[in-house]
Enzyme design. Sequence first.
Site, short mmCIF file in Angstrom:
data_model
loop_
_atom_site.label_atom_id
_atom_site.label_comp_id
_atom_site.label_asym_id
_atom_site.label_seq_id
_atom_site.Cartn_x
_atom_site.Cartn_y
_atom_site.Cartn_z
N HIS A 189 45.85 34.02 26.90
CA HIS A 189 47.18 34.55 26.56
C HIS A 189 47.17 35.47 25.35
O HIS A 189 48.03 36.35 25.24
CB HIS A 189 48.20 33.42 26.45
CG HIS A 189 48.59 32.94 27.80
ND1 HIS A 189 48.00 31.85 28.40
CD2 HIS A 189 49.43 33.46 28.72
CE1 HIS A 189 48.48 31.73 29.62
NE2 HIS A 189 49.36 32.68 29.83
N GLU A 431 49.82 29.65 42.26
CA GLU A 431 48.66 29.71 41.37
C GLU A 431 47.76 28.50 41.56
O GLU A 431 46.71 28.38 40.94
CB GLU A 431 49.09 29.86 39.91
CG GLU A 431 50.20 28.97 39.47
CD GLU A 431 50.79 29.36 38.10
OE1 GLU A 431 50.15 30.09 37.33
OE2 GLU A 431 51.90 28.88 37.81
N ASP A 455 45.59 31.95 37.08
CA ASP A 455 45.25 30.55 37.34
C ASP A 455 44.64 30.36 38.73
O ASP A 455 43.71 29.59 38.91
CB ASP A 455 46.49 29.66 37.20
CG ASP A 455 46.79 29.37 35.72
OD1 ASP A 455 45.84 29.10 34.97
OD2 ASP A 455 47.96 29.41 35.33
N CYS A 502 51.95 38.47 39.82
CA CYS A 502 52.18 38.68 38.39
C CYS A 502 50.94 38.32 37.57
O CYS A 502 50.98 38.35 36.35
CB CYS A 502 53.39 37.91 37.91
SG CYS A 502 53.24 36.14 38.15
C1 PEP Z 1 49.00 33.35 36.28
O1 PEP Z 1 48.53 32.22 36.23
O2 PEP Z 1 48.52 34.25 36.97
C2 PEP Z 1 50.18 33.70 35.47
C3 PEP Z 1 50.76 34.87 35.62
O3 PEP Z 1 50.62 32.80 34.56
P1 PEP Z 1 49.95 32.55 33.13
O4 PEP Z 1 49.00 33.68 32.87
O5 PEP Z 1 51.06 32.52 32.14
O6 PEP Z 1 49.29 31.24 33.31
MG MG Z 2 49.58 30.59 35.33
#
Ligand code: PEP
Ligand code: MG
Length: 572
Positions: A189, A431, A455, A502
């Site tokens: 993140h 995910e 994920d 996403c």
């Molecule tokens: C993902 O897992 O692809 C996602 C968009 O969520 P995060 O990156 O916040 O886990």
């Molecule tokens: Mg995720």
Amino acid sequence: MTHLQGIAASNGIAIAKVYRLEAPDLSYSKNEIQQPDQEVKRLHDALDVSKSELEKIKAHTLETLGQEHADIFSAHLLVLSDPELIKPIEDKIKTENVNAEAALDETADLFINMFKNMDNEYMKERAADIQDVTKRVMAHLLNVTFPDPALINEEVVIVADDLTPSDTAQLNKQYVKGFTTDIGGRTSHSAIMARSLEIPAVVGTKDITAKAEKDSLIIVDGIDGNVIVNPSEEDIQSYKEKQADFDKQKQEWAKLKDEATVTSEGEHVELAANIGTPEDVEGVLANGGEGVGLYRTEFLYMGKNQLPTEEEQYDAYSSVLKQMGDKPVVVRTLDIGGDKELDYLDLPDEMNPFLGFRAIRLCLERDDIFRVQLRALLRASVHGNLKIMFPMIATLDEFRQAKGILDEEREKLLSEGMEVAGDIEVGMMVEIPSTAVIARQFAKEVDFFSIGTNDLIQYTMAADRMNERVSYLYQPYNPAILHLVNNVIEAAHAEGKWAGMCGEMAGDEIAIPILLGLGLDEFSMSATSILPARTQIRNLSKKELASFKKELLSMGTAEEVVAFIKEKTESQ
Ligand code: PEP
Ligand code: MG
């Protein structure tokens, strides 16, 4: 000169001196002292410096993050002036003849344990405040540097073992020109946030903290993942040129800001952005985003000492919706856990946080927290084009439960005479592989899917997204991933629903033609990837790419997929 190769996490070049962000060594020895008055004075000197630092941090936070975050530091300042804490420390120095370090640590520990064990959220927060401020005071007593990214006031590149998302949120773009870390991957993140903040970053260098000394000159090349410590004059010159080329390229991309995202045959696909805060919307619009495909609401819960209230949440969601006008905004409900921690919830440490009690699992058990968020979202829905999605759904039952709670809150609000938009689409993130495999069953009940490849890849390949040592297994183009993605898109379309993505894969230059061919409807990515993606898509034929689908899905390795798609797109 030292050259390191890491993972390119955020585009751009930074050249500045090293600022090491590391936890200070606060170990001390307990000593008997002869002059208690002098020791009490040492304590007060350390308290005074800490107070003046906290005043500065508070002012900076007020400016950058607002009142609510600044209030944390008001609470910290109160602790430092509280006679109920300071007096017992002084008494201990005087009656037991111990040094200030020992008196501070032992007294603070007593209060921390007492408050922590109280069955009262407010008191638990006080325990966290005392813990935070005593570390700062201790650092001053020991004369060791206590790093404060918020206090940086000259141009630097941050060097750290790792950066937490809340460290990253504190970075001031004016001074922090880039960062580089030992660990982390492209989808950790802090890397994702670096892209929103447009700070060049290279993560996963394995040992930059061992190689880069404080104040030495460093180059971070976030385009290709290079880091150079103590570069030669020649290197500096060539990286300045690389930066100038990159700026020129950005100007080219910017020409498409208000153009449609259409393929070469004129078919429209939606290019949306991922955001973490209402402030990020500015970057979405500046980069020509057609919507918000993922609003990570957990950042509203992080970097503070308590849960955000319904009103605070309502304000944040309304602000995003209003700024986006009639453009779609997909808000994801709280996804805490993994590398996103909430200290104040006091959840037990887990062996495998990415596989643990997180996201929707936590929200279904702590539905008190979940309901507040859903009410805030439903109330905000009248201000724009809201869509809601749930993270980390593993079973149909979880989706039904979450949707059931949303419906209950909607009914309650309506019976209280509140207004709620009538047409909110409710979808889910895909995910967890279990949902991708039986996407057809889910597609009957959801309004849309958004594929979270960050994920999905780590769970499918059993390769931790944060661990640079297994990053070779983190393969977006692995045929197994393509099969799952294809399955989700086909399932959505068979039920007349839409499928978006996403995860970071949606903005990846090699993945884009593949996803276009598989029929993905919406691509949501870091705002800065939108214009390069639009440029690329305008030169691609969806029809032609779709004709390669069978061949792509029958391949054995990621390398074959990459070689094939490169060959086909070069000829387009
Ligand atoms: C993902 O897992 O692809 C996602 C968009 O969520 P995060 O990156 O916040 O886990
Ligand atoms: Mg995720």
